[in-house]
Write a protein that holds these residues in place. Structure first.
Motif, PDB file in Angstrom:
ATOM      1  N   TYR A   1       0.830  -1.203   0.000  1.00  0.00           N
ATOM      2  CA  TYR A   1       0.000   0.000   0.000  1.00  0.00           C
ATOM      3  C   TYR A   1       0.869   1.259   0.000  1.00  0.00           C
ATOM      4  CZ  TYR A   1      -3.711  -3.178   1.608  1.00  0.00           C
ATOM      5  OH  TYR A   1      -4.596  -4.188   1.726  1.00  0.00           O
ATOM      6  N   VAL A   2       1.902   1.242   0.863  1.00  0.00           N
ATOM      7  CA  VAL A   2       2.740   2.436   0.992  1.00  0.00           C
ATOM      8  C   VAL A   2       3.397   2.767  -0.355  1.00  0.00           C
ATOM      9  CG1 VAL A   2       4.846   3.346   2.052  1.00  0.00           C
ATOM     10  CG2 VAL A   2       3.143   2.182   3.457  1.00  0.00           C
ATOM     11  N   LEU A   3       3.916   1.735  -1.023  1.00  0.00           N
ATOM     12  CA  LEU A   3       4.566   1.945  -2.322  1.00  0.00           C
ATOM     13  C   LEU A   3       3.577   2.535  -3.330  1.00  0.00           C
ATOM     14  CD1 LEU A   3       6.946   1.383  -4.335  1.00  0.00           C
ATOM     15  CD2 LEU A   3       5.855  -0.813  -4.782  1.00  0.00           C
ATOM     16  N   MET A   4       2.424   1.922  -3.453  1.00  0.00           N
ATOM     17  CA  MET A   4       1.449   2.360  -4.455  1.00  0.00           C
ATOM     18  C   MET A   4       0.901   3.741  -4.130  1.00  0.00           C
ATOM     19  SD  MET A   4       1.159   0.040  -6.748  1.00  0.00           S
ATOM     20  CE  MET A   4       2.071  -1.457  -6.917  1.00  0.00           C
ATOM     21  N   VAL A   5       0.565   3.922  -2.845  1.00  0.00           N
ATOM     22  CA  VAL A   5      -0.046   5.197  -2.454  1.00  0.00           C
ATOM     23  C   VAL A   5       0.945   6.337  -2.665  1.00  0.00           C
ATOM     24  CG1 VAL A   5      -0.824   6.555  -0.480  1.00  0.00           C
ATOM     25  CG2 VAL A   5      -1.763   4.271  -0.869  1.00  0.00           C
ATOM     26  N   SER A   6       2.206   6.152  -2.211  1.00  0.00           N
ATOM     27  CA  SER A   6       3.116   7.284  -2.314  1.00  0.00           C
ATOM     28  C   SER A   6       3.509   7.563  -3.764  1.00  0.00           C
ATOM     29  CB  SER A   6       4.340   7.088  -1.422  1.00  0.00           C
ATOM     30  OG  SER A   6       4.808   5.776  -1.536  1.00  0.00           O
TER      31      SER A   6
END
Lengths: 77, 752
Positions: free
Chosen positions: B455-460
């Motif tokens: 999630y962190v990778l995609m969101v950021s």
């Protein structure tokens, strides 16, 4: 005067008159020791109002309203 | 059936049976140590646990039967118990003794099961466990009086403190060596059944006999008493359909005779128990359990109770998250060290790749779960043993009934937010099989910590950093929160559907015993944690390890790695020289270093290019191309497909795989700026970017809902003792994930 077990208030005791129905719930209740003539007392309800803690045959039992409403009791013996 | 003539050298069998929460597993562990053989009873998902009695001259197997309140044979557990005790189960020696474990502080209700076991005709030993509680609860129990009245040995134990175990061991040996006696039928609770019932039982027994189905008296009783019971069904399935009318008619005759089925049975048994314990069990008028009541006044209080509950859960889950982080980081550090060591000694090649990317990654992937499992089970053991666990279920029950589960499902589901593996293992505390299965099947939908890096990778990288309300609320945060909760939200209808279609029938009852509070026993806690960790590493672990190796092989073969190996070797040589190159201000030295720096960079690019080419031509890459038409509607290209398949052993692997595929070399993490850039710049053949907001959202939704974790699936396999349920979980979750991702992609595509 007969009433349903789930109508008892905290601290009140009553005598079991009858378990309604003869399905699995009724059998389970009877196996756990809820038999006519037995005294049962209400200890207290869970924070959200259900289930309820009862004391019977020297131990504590938690019953949901759907289960305790199957038990007919009479108060003050 | 083995008899008393069996020679002393052969293995003897005894069975352990009792109500739930009587300390049965502690007693079993005390008798057999921690080396139980765990399996499955044929045809049913009831766990079969057999241990060898330690410290005995004889070789004695102890069968641990599932905890049950009654032998009424309504559920699979109860039917297994009756069949084992009557020696009617294939591949299982008939036990020579039934050891009935009873909670000494709740004798009256516990003797109900005893009265049924007693009628099976086996020699019986009554074990009054939790003997240490007797005095604390203001009870006096005269065990000798009960033993005399029953005519069976009675042993008092405190299994959690290892007290009375030697005496029980001796009693088992003595009973095995003495001639077998049957209790007189007048001694049984059955003798107090009405005369009309005895006549009907006799008639039915004769009828069954004449139909070639010789049936034990206990089973005949059960046929008459239990409406729709297990034995009636199995007789029916074996072709004896007339049994139904026979039973119906017999019940009708009993009704006319004024014998109320099934009520007369419980009444007769409790009447028998009252006679048995009359004068032998007394309770002081002043309940000393009242200190427990005082604690309970607060712990189940309307507001305070909820607050304490929330606080306890907070501590438990913070620990799973943060305390487990240290040992987990340590494990990863050791893993890195081991990989580094191998890389220093072995030249690049298939063996090195197998050891580093297969074996070490596989072992690491198993061991990595151990801290979380140990911590969760430490807390579960403490909470259960001190008596709070039942209160937690009591407090949360109302909330959980709204999704068709019971309060006991709360903790396993909550733990699954950290990791589904310990969560699924914790479903063992749920006695109702149906509730347990539903909880176990929805647990992997809870957003575990391994999804967060994705999630962190995609969101950021793809969600615009828009802030609302003066910078207090960010869009990225909202999306992250949405991803965290989407699984739990979807779990509600899934639970409802599973309950409705896969596990229908018997309405779940929630008759739960609330023991008084006590100090937890260290022995019990240690054993519980140890047992769970071993069970995970030994059983689920081997399967997780195998999946990792399989995926590694799919990623490695059939490509020709010679070029890559050569480049890696050159690169490593360059890096080593660079590392030891003297730091000096001399012009030539600086230039040399700069040249080498440049060479390293070039080689690195080459290695990454070769790696990504090899992945494309590997079995996994072929599979990725093959599935491209399937994943295209989700807005993915084949590379994402490959990354998703490769992350099957563990979700977080997707980041490393994406890094490799987008030629960045391994060792990427979610915050890696280069990976984010690379992904943002990736183009499709037609020039459109591969990753749009819609694609990123669709990947995240897919990860939120899919069963992309072999550890979870293998734990489900282990806990249900069947391949059916992990396959079911995988299919239903992948379908859900696909539909979810498709809807998400379509929504964001049309919206943007």
């Amino acid at each position: 005067m007969s009433m349903r077990l789930d109508e008892l208030n905290p601290g009140e005791s009553a005598t079991i008159v009858e378990i309604l129905g003869n399905d699995v719930i009724a059998s389970r209740l009877m196996e756990m020791g809820l038999i006519d003539g037995e005294e049962i007392s209400m200890i207290g309800r869970a924070p959200m109002g259900d289930p309820t803690e009862f004391s019977i045959r020297g131990y504590r039992l938690s019953l949901r309203k759907t289960e305790s409403s199957r038990v007919l009791v009479t108060k003050g013996a | 059936m083995p008899t008393a003539t069996v020679s002393e050298t052969s293995t003897r069998t005894v069975a352990l049976i009792g109500n739930p929460n009587t300390g049965k597993s502690s007693l079993f562990n005390a008798l057999c140590g921690l080396n139980a053989r765990v399996g499955n009873y044929p045809g049913v998902t009831v766990e079969q646990k057999v241990g060898r009695l330690t410290g005995s001259k004889l070789s004695i197997d102890v069968i641990d039967l599932p905890g049950t309140y009654s032998l009424a044979a309504r559920s699979a557990d109860e039917a297994v118990a009756v069949n084992v005790l009557s020696g009617e189960l294939a591949h299982q020696a008939a036990p020579e003794i039934a050891i009935v474990i009873l909670d000494a502080s709740n004798i009256e209700r516990n003797f109900y099961l005893f009265s049924q076991v007693y009628e099976l005709g086996l020699p019986v030993i009554a074990v009054l466990n939790m003997w240490d509680r007797v005095e604390a609860e203001g009870l006096t129990v005269e065990a000798e009086v009960i033993a005399k009245r029953l005519g069976v040995p009675v042993v008092c134990t405190s299994a959690n403190k290892r007290k009375g175990i030697d005496e029980l061991r001796r009693t088992i040996e003595q009973t095995l060596q003495s001639p077998r006696t049957k209790p007189a039928s007048a001694q049984l609770a059955r003798a107090q059944f009405p005369e009309a019932f005895h006549q009907e039982a006799q008639k039915l027994s004769e009828w069954l006999h004449s139909n070639g189905r010789k049936t034990s008296l206990y089973k005949v009783d059960r046929l008459l008493i239990d409406s729709d019971g297990h034995f009636q069904k199995s007789l029916c399935q074996s072709g004896l359909h007339e049994i139904n009318t026979q039973i119906e008619q017999a019940r009708e005759r009993l009704r006319v005779a004024g014998c109320k089925v099934p009520m007369f049975e419980t009444k007769a048994r409790y009447g028998w128990i009252r006679q048995l314990i009359d004068g032998a069990v007394t309770r002081k008028e002043t309940r000393s359990a009242s200190s427990s009541d005082r604690i309970d006044q607060w712990l189940t209080h309307r507001w305070v109770g909820m607050l304490i509950f929330a606080l306890i859960m907070f501590v438990v889950f913070q620990s799973i998250w943060w305390v487990a982080k240290w040992p987990m980081d340590g494990i990863q550090w050791i893993q890195g060290l081991a990989s580094g060591g191998i890389e220093a000694f072995l030249p690049p090649g298939a063996l090195r790749s197998l050891l580093v990317d297969g074996v070490i990654a596989g072992v690491g992937g198993v061991v990595l779960f151990v801290p979380q499992i140990a911590i969760l089970f430490f807390f579960i053991a403490v909470l259960e043993d001190c008596g709070y666990m039942a209160r937690a279920a009591f407090v949360m029950d109302k909330l959980m009934t709204s999704v068709g589960l019971s309060g006991k499902s709360f903790l396993p589901l909550m733990s699954s937010f950290a990791c589904a593996v310990p969560g699924i293992m914790a479903t063992r505390t749920i006695e109702s099989r149906k509730d347990r299965m539903v909880t176990l099947l929805i647990a992997p939908l809870m957003s575990c910590s391994a999804r967060i890096p994705v999630y962190v990778l995609m969101v950021s990288a793809f969600v615009p950093a828009i802030k609302y309300a003066g910078g207090w609320i960010s869009l990225q945060g909202i999306v992250l929160m949405g991803m965290q909760s989407i699984g739990a939200i979807v779990a509600i209808p899934v639970a409802w559907l599973l309950k409705r279609f896969l596990f229908p029938g018997e309405p779940a009852t929630f008759l739960m015993e609330l023991h008084s509070y006590k100090w937890p026993s260290m022995v019990v806690i240690y054993q519980r944690v140890w047992e769970r960790v071993v069970s995970f590493v030994a059983r689920a672990g081997s399967l997780i390890f195998c999946t990792t190796i399989l995926i590694w092989a799919a990623c490695y073969f059939p490509g020709d790695h010679r070029l890559l190996d050569e480049s890696v070797a050159t690169l490593e040589q360059l890096q080593r020289t660079q590392a030891i190159a003297p730091v000096s201000l001399e012009q030539t030295q600086i230039e040399e270093n700069q040249i080498r720096e440049k060479q390293i960079e070039e080689k690195l690019g080459e290695v990454n290019r070769l790696r990504s080419e090899l992945i494309e031509t590997s079995f996994l890459g072929m599979a990725g191309h093959r599935i491209e038409p399937i994943v295209r509607p989700l807005g993915w290209d084949w590379k994402i497909g490959v990354a998703v398949i490769a992350s099957f052993p563990a979700r977080e692997v997707i980041i490393a795989t994406l890094g490799t595929i987008y030629s960045l070399g391994t060792g990427e993490d979610e915050k890696s700026q280069s990976l984010q850039d690379q992904m943002q710049q990736a183009r499709r053949p037609d020039g459109r970017p591969v990753f749009s907001l819609a694609t990123a959202m669709s990947i995240m939704v897919f990860f939120a809902l899919c069963a992309q974790c072999s550890a979870t699936l293998m734990t489900i396999r282990r806990e249900t003792n069947s391949w059916r349920w992990p396959i079911f979980s995988f299919v239903y979750m992948t379908t859900l994930a696909y539909i979810g991702a498709w809807l998400t992609y379509q929504f964001f595509e049309s919206w943007s």
